[in-house]
Design a protein around this motif. Structure first.
Motif, PDB file in Angstrom:
ATOM      1  N   ILE A 189      49.029 104.785  74.083  1.00 10.52           N
ATOM      2  CA  ILE A 189      48.618 103.651  73.247  1.00 10.52           C
ATOM      3  C   ILE A 189      49.812 102.714  73.081  1.00 10.52           C
ATOM      4  O   ILE A 189      50.906 103.146  72.735  1.00 10.52           O
ATOM      5  CB  ILE A 189      48.125 104.124  71.865  1.00 10.52           C
ATOM      6  N   PHE A 190      49.570 101.427  73.320  1.00 12.28           N
ATOM      7  CA  PHE A 190      50.631 100.434  73.188  1.00 12.28           C
ATOM      8  C   PHE A 190      50.119  99.272  72.347  1.00 12.28           C
ATOM      9  O   PHE A 190      49.047  98.715  72.612  1.00 12.28           O
ATOM     10  CB  PHE A 190      51.073  99.925  74.567  1.00 12.28           C
ATOM     11  N   ASN A 191      50.884  98.908  71.305  1.00 10.66           N
ATOM     12  CA  ASN A 191      50.549  97.773  70.452  1.00 10.66           C
ATOM     13  C   ASN A 191      51.317  96.555  70.958  1.00 10.66           C
ATOM     14  O   ASN A 191      52.536  96.485  70.845  1.00 10.66           O
ATOM     15  CB  ASN A 191      50.910  98.066  68.997  1.00 10.66           C
TER      16      ASN A 191
ATOM     17  N   PHE B  12      53.001 102.103  58.014  1.00 13.84           N
ATOM     18  CA  PHE B  12      53.857 102.390  59.157  1.00 13.84           C
ATOM     19  C   PHE B  12      53.575 101.426  60.305  1.00 13.84           C
ATOM     20  O   PHE B  12      54.499 100.929  60.965  1.00 13.84           O
ATOM     21  CB  PHE B  12      53.648 103.829  59.637  1.00 13.84           C
ATOM     22  N   SER B  13      52.312 101.122  60.557  1.00 12.57           N
ATOM     23  CA  SER B  13      51.940 100.300  61.709  1.00 12.57           C
ATOM     24  C   SER B  13      51.801  98.821  61.370  1.00 12.57           C
ATOM     25  O   SER B  13      51.374  98.029  62.229  1.00 12.57           O
ATOM     26  CB  SER B  13      50.626 100.806  62.305  1.00 12.57           C
ATOM     27  N   ASP B  14      52.169  98.422  60.163  1.00 14.81           N
ATOM     28  CA  ASP B  14      52.039  97.031  59.746  1.00 14.81           C
ATOM     29  C   ASP B  14      52.981  96.136  60.552  1.00 14.81           C
ATOM     30  O   ASP B  14      54.178  96.384  60.629  1.00 14.81           O
ATOM     31  CB  ASP B  14      52.370  96.906  58.252  1.00 14.81           C
ATOM     32  N   THR B  15      52.419  95.086  61.159  1.00 16.34           N
ATOM     33  CA  THR B  15      53.230  94.183  61.995  1.00 16.34           C
ATOM     34  C   THR B  15      53.408  92.812  61.352  1.00 16.34           C
ATOM     35  O   THR B  15      53.658  91.822  62.048  1.00 16.34           O
ATOM     36  CB  THR B  15      52.570  94.020  63.378  1.00 16.34           C
ATOM     37  N   SER B  16      53.281  92.729  60.040  1.00 16.01           N
ATOM     38  CA  SER B  16      53.441  91.458  59.339  1.00 16.01           C
ATOM     39  C   SER B  16      54.856  90.917  59.520  1.00 16.01           C
ATOM     40  O   SER B  16      55.798  91.668  59.816  1.00 16.01           O
ATOM     41  CB  SER B  16      53.161  91.639  57.842  1.00 16.01           C
ATOM     42  N   ASP B  17      54.993  89.600  59.324  1.00 16.49           N
ATOM     43  CA  ASP B  17      56.304  88.969  59.476  1.00 16.49           C
ATOM     44  C   ASP B  17      57.320  89.544  58.493  1.00 16.49           C
ATOM     45  O   ASP B  17      58.501  89.692  58.811  1.00 16.49           O
ATOM     46  CB  ASP B  17      56.189  87.455  59.274  1.00 16.49           C
ATOM     47  N   VAL B  18      56.856  89.853  57.279  1.00 19.79           N
ATOM     48  CA  VAL B  18      57.710  90.490  56.276  1.00 19.79           C
ATOM     49  C   VAL B  18      57.353  91.958  56.203  1.00 19.79           C
ATOM     50  O   VAL B  18      56.198  92.325  55.995  1.00 19.79           O
ATOM     51  CB  VAL B  18      57.546  89.832  54.894  1.00 19.79           C
ATOM     52  N   SER B  19      58.326  92.803  56.393  1.00 21.07           N
ATOM     53  CA  SER B  19      58.088  94.242  56.415  1.00 21.07           C
ATOM     54  C   SER B  19      57.498  94.732  55.099  1.00 21.07           C
ATOM     55  O   SER B  19      57.953  94.346  54.017  1.00 21.07           O
ATOM     56  CB  SER B  19      59.401  94.981  56.687  1.00 21.07           C
ATOM     57  N   PRO B  20      56.477  95.589  55.146  1.00 22.12           N
ATOM     58  CA  PRO B  20      55.943  96.154  53.908  1.00 22.12           C
ATOM     59  C   PRO B  20      56.934  97.073  53.211  1.00 22.12           C
ATOM     60  O   PRO B  20      56.729  97.431  52.053  1.00 22.12           O
ATOM     61  CB  PRO B  20      54.712  96.928  54.383  1.00 22.12           C
ATOM     62  N   PHE B  21      58.010  97.440  53.905  1.00 21.21           N
ATOM     63  CA  PHE B  21      59.023  98.307  53.317  1.00 21.21           C
ATOM     64  C   PHE B  21      60.168  97.509  52.694  1.00 21.21           C
ATOM     65  O   PHE B  21      61.164  98.093  52.270  1.00 21.21           O
ATOM     66  CB  PHE B  21      59.575  99.271  54.371  1.00 21.21           C
ATOM     67  N   SER B  22      60.017  96.192  52.649  1.00 17.49           N
ATOM     68  CA  SER B  22      61.039  95.368  52.006  1.00 17.49           C
ATOM     69  C   SER B  22      60.714  95.177  50.537  1.00 17.49           C
ATOM     70  O   SER B  22      61.016  94.146  49.952  1.00 17.49           O
ATOM     71  CB  SER B  22      61.133  94.002  52.698  1.00 17.49           C
ATOM     72  N   ASN B  23      60.051  96.171  49.932  1.00 17.62           N
ATOM     73  CA  ASN B  23      59.738  96.093  48.508  1.00 17.62           C
ATOM     74  C   ASN B  23      60.875  96.720  47.721  1.00 17.62           C
ATOM     75  O   ASN B  23      61.807  97.277  48.277  1.00 17.62           O
ATOM     76  CB  ASN B  23      58.413  96.813  48.207  1.00 17.62           C
ATOM     77  N   TYR B  24      60.756  96.632  46.408  1.00 18.32           N
ATOM     78  CA  TYR B  24      61.837  97.110  45.557  1.00 18.32           C
ATOM     79  C   TYR B  24      61.314  98.108  44.532  1.00 18.32           C
ATOM     80  O   TYR B  24      61.830  98.224  43.435  1.00 18.32           O
ATOM     81  CB  TYR B  24      62.525  95.917  44.886  1.00 18.32           C
ATOM     82  N   ALA B  25      60.260  98.832  44.946  1.00 20.17           N
ATOM     83  CA  ALA B  25      59.765  99.926  44.121  1.00 20.17           C
ATOM     84  C   ALA B  25      60.656 101.146  44.350  1.00 20.17           C
ATOM     85  O   ALA B  25      61.374 101.228  45.348  1.00 20.17           O
ATOM     86  CB  ALA B  25      58.311 100.245  44.486  1.00 20.17           C
ATOM     87  N   PRO B  26      60.632 102.125  43.445  1.00 19.40           N
ATOM     88  CA  PRO B  26      61.455 103.316  43.632  1.00 19.40           C
ATOM     89  C   PRO B  26      61.118 104.030  44.931  1.00 19.40           C
ATOM     90  O   PRO B  26      59.962 104.090  45.340  1.00 19.40           O
ATOM     91  CB  PRO B  26      61.084 104.178  42.416  1.00 19.40           C
TER      92      PRO B  26
END
Length: 637
Positions: free
Chosen positions: A173-175, A22-36
């Motif tokens: 809290i602010f990221n 949820f808090s991952d700030t990577s350039d590519v979203s961790p939710f851009s996967n193609y798992a079910p």
């Protein structure tokens, strides 16, 4: 009937989104996967009790990555207003704010400023003032040129988001989205960082987390120290080479030194770096011999099985497994020093897998010269070099001469096939032709008589540009057990010219081939000659229309090509001719990771069209396209 608490414990691992995602700030979203999607577990097919318990878990963390998802969720929340109170964490990757007025209990809010002109941020602008989160994570993507458009301007620093940062009374809290790169990058980011600081001065924030890697302390960090409510400025762990400079800059400011929290790299002490010795209670009888009364055959079988695991033989059979001792897999040599009996049983395991490199070649040759009998223990040889140096050549010759039980000769990495001479290949055929099961190498030439000697060979991979076999000398009974053939570069064309037919090699073995790699299938009817083929890999450009046979090929399950087709027509084949086809893999395919790129992609419509035919289009990792961003599902997209 299970209590709700038990059902919740059962379903939580499947339905909850981990905090680190949820808090991952990577350039590519961790939710851009193609798992079910995790919502596929939704338990309405089980019973109403499971659905009742699962619903709060499903809506606890919501991730929005498309307009369709946002609209679908808005419809659900309008029909079931109580669901909105289940939403505690909301991650918005775009201009999707339509649901904010229906989710008053949000505690954690993730916002991305990756807003394009085609997005519509009006829902965000109206909805953000209606929530009051405890934690806010703001992300601004690092791109060549900062994004600028009207939709982003409505949100950007100075507008809605900045206004909310100062007015959210619950925010503690602010990221922060920026790092030290803004000091040398486009001034737009420096300006936005200053606007964020001005907004936070009015807030009640007590912790600011800096997610970007720092190589130096930029000016805006010192400005954050002026926020009256701030108590902690959490730095990420700095890169080791920059740690000293960062610590010096932090200690140079009394206010920054008081607020800063960070973790430095600590060198391992001699004690912690040393392998821990097991705490073993000494034997009460030092003269006791384990299994002394058991028959010799039983004792040997048991100890061999124990040593097999103690020397991690199974792991070492993988070429990617590290040969260097580690804390989890220490050196195996001490095991051989336990006793003469252990030495005799463990020595074959020690020699089973050999890694042949330019650095190890001379040592391996020397060892075999001193103890030729060790060659009989060698089962697998992994190579790391394409070079044909004298040390590699001599070591290879010694290995082939003494490794009389060799089963596998392959590269440690797929693209580093070892070049072996004609002499060495003939020697290998004589000594290990009866046992070799897998061979991958680059060979200058091969004799027909040598091929006939490989009676156990199942997998053959040939690299290079020459494969000279006598046109009349190729015996039809050679390579009886072959089921996988990989021919790289222009080798296949050479074979076809030499045999003066539709490839006599494939004619002879086509009936039993299951896996085939070739440069191009255009020179001969490969599918006609290989009716039992399960997988076909094509190294050059491939037009599936031209590959399509005249009669259905009832076995082909998977086709692998290297490049994304130039035109969609290259993939417009008749699926009736491939009734068993279930996957087309494209090596250099990169799936789009956001709604904008998906709308522009020419490969996505093709993937969806093939999916309707029950054929998956996959990338090099084997991930196929899931059209979730268009289906309206709420969870991972």
């Amino acid at each position: 009937m299970l209590p709700d608490e038990i059902i919740s414990e059962i379903l939580s691992p499947a339905l909850k989104v981990p905090e680190e995602l949820f808090s991952d700030t990577s350039d590519v979203s961790p939710f851009s996967n193609y798992a079910p999607s995790t919502s596929a577990y939704l338990v309405r097919v089980v019973c109403k009790d499971w659905l009742r318990v699962a619903t709060p878990l499903l809506y606890n963390v919501v991730v929005l990555r498309s307009t369709a998802q946002a609209n679908a969720l808005a419809i659900v929340l309008k029909q079931n207003p109580e669901f909105g109170r289940f939403v505690k964490k909301l991650r918005v990757e775009g201009g999707y704010g339509i649901i904010l007025k229906a989710t008053p209990e949000i505690t954690d809010l993730f916002l991305s400023l990756a807003i394009w002109a085609s997005d519509n941020t009006s829902g965000l602008c109206k909805g953000l003032p209606l929530v009051n989160p405890h934690r806010v994570i703001l992300v601004d993507p690092w791109v060549a040129h900062p994004l600028k458009n009207q939709q982003l301007e409505a949100l950007r620093p100075g507008q809605t988001v900045m206004s909310c940062l100062g007015s959210w009374k619950n925010m503690r809290i602010f990221n922060h989205p920026y790092g030290s790169r803004i000091a040398i990058s486009n001034p737009v980011w420096a300006k936005r960082a200053l606007e964020i600081q001005k907004a936070l001065v009015k807030s009640r924030v007590h912790t600011i987390t800096l997610s970007s890697t720092f190589t130096m302390i930029p000016r805006f960090i010192y400005s954050l120290c002026d926020i009256p409510s701030l108590q902690v400025l959490q730095f990420p762990r700095p890169l080791e080479e920059h740690a000293g400079r960062l610590v010096g800059q932090i200690n140079g400011s009394s206010r920054l030194k008081k607020l800063a929290k960070y973790t430095l790299y600590q060198p391992l002490s001699e004690h912690s770096a040393a392998y821990a010795e097991p705490d073993i209670t000494p034997s009460l009888n030092p003269n006791f011999t384990p299994m002394q009364s058991a028959p010799e055959e039983t004792r040997e079988r048991v100890w061999k099985r124990v040593l097999f695991f103690a020397m991690y033989v199974e792991e070492l059979r993988s070429p990617s497994f590290s040969r260097s001792p580690t804390e989890s897999h220490p050196s195996r040599l001490p095991i051989l020093s336990v006793s003469t009996y252990f030495h005799s049983l463990a020595l074959p395991y020690l020699c089973e897998c050999v890694l042949l490199t330019p650095q190890s070649a001379s040592g391996i040759q020397r060892r075999l010269q001193e103890q030729p009998h060790l060659g009989s223990f060698i089962r697998r040889i992994f190579t790391t070099s394409e070079q044909f140096s004298s040390s590699i050549r001599d070591a290879t010759r010694y290995l082939f001469r003494h490794a009389i039980n060799l089963e596998v000769f392959i590269p440690a990495t797929h693209d580093r096939r070892q070049r072996i001479s004609t002499e060495a290949f003939d020697l290998l055929a004589k000594t290990a032709g009866h046992s070799l099961r897998e061979l991958s190498a680059t060979m200058d030439s091969v004799s027909a008589s040598s091929l006939k000697s490989f009676t156990a060979l199942r997998v053959l991979e040939i690299g290079g540009f020459k494969l000279c076999v006598s046109p009349t000398g190729f015996p039809p009974d050679a390579l009886k057990t072959l089921h996988t053939l990989h021919i790289h570069c222009a080798v296949l064309g050479s074979i076809l010219g030499i045999f003066a037919s539709a490839s006599k090699l494939v004619q002879v073995h086509g009936q039993k081939l299951q896996y085939l790699t070739i440069d191009s299938p255009r020179e001969f009817p490969v599918l006609y000659l290989c009716p039992n083929l399960l997988e076909l890999e094509i190294l050059a450009d491939c037009d599936l229309v031209k590959l399509t046979p005249r009669v259905p090929h009832n076995s082909l399950f998977k086709i692998i090509v290297q490049f994304v087709p130039t035109t969609i027509k290259e993939m417009e084949f008749d699926p009736a001719m491939f009734p068993a086809l279930r996957e087309i893999q494209i090596r250099d395919l990169k799936w789009p990771t956001n709604e904008r790129d998906i709308s522009k992609s020419r490969i996505v419509p093709l993937a969806e069209s093939l999916f309707q035919r029950n054929i998956k289009l996959t990338n090099d990792e084997g991930k196929h396209w899931v059209p979730r961003l268009k289906t309206g599902r709420v969870r991972k997209g």
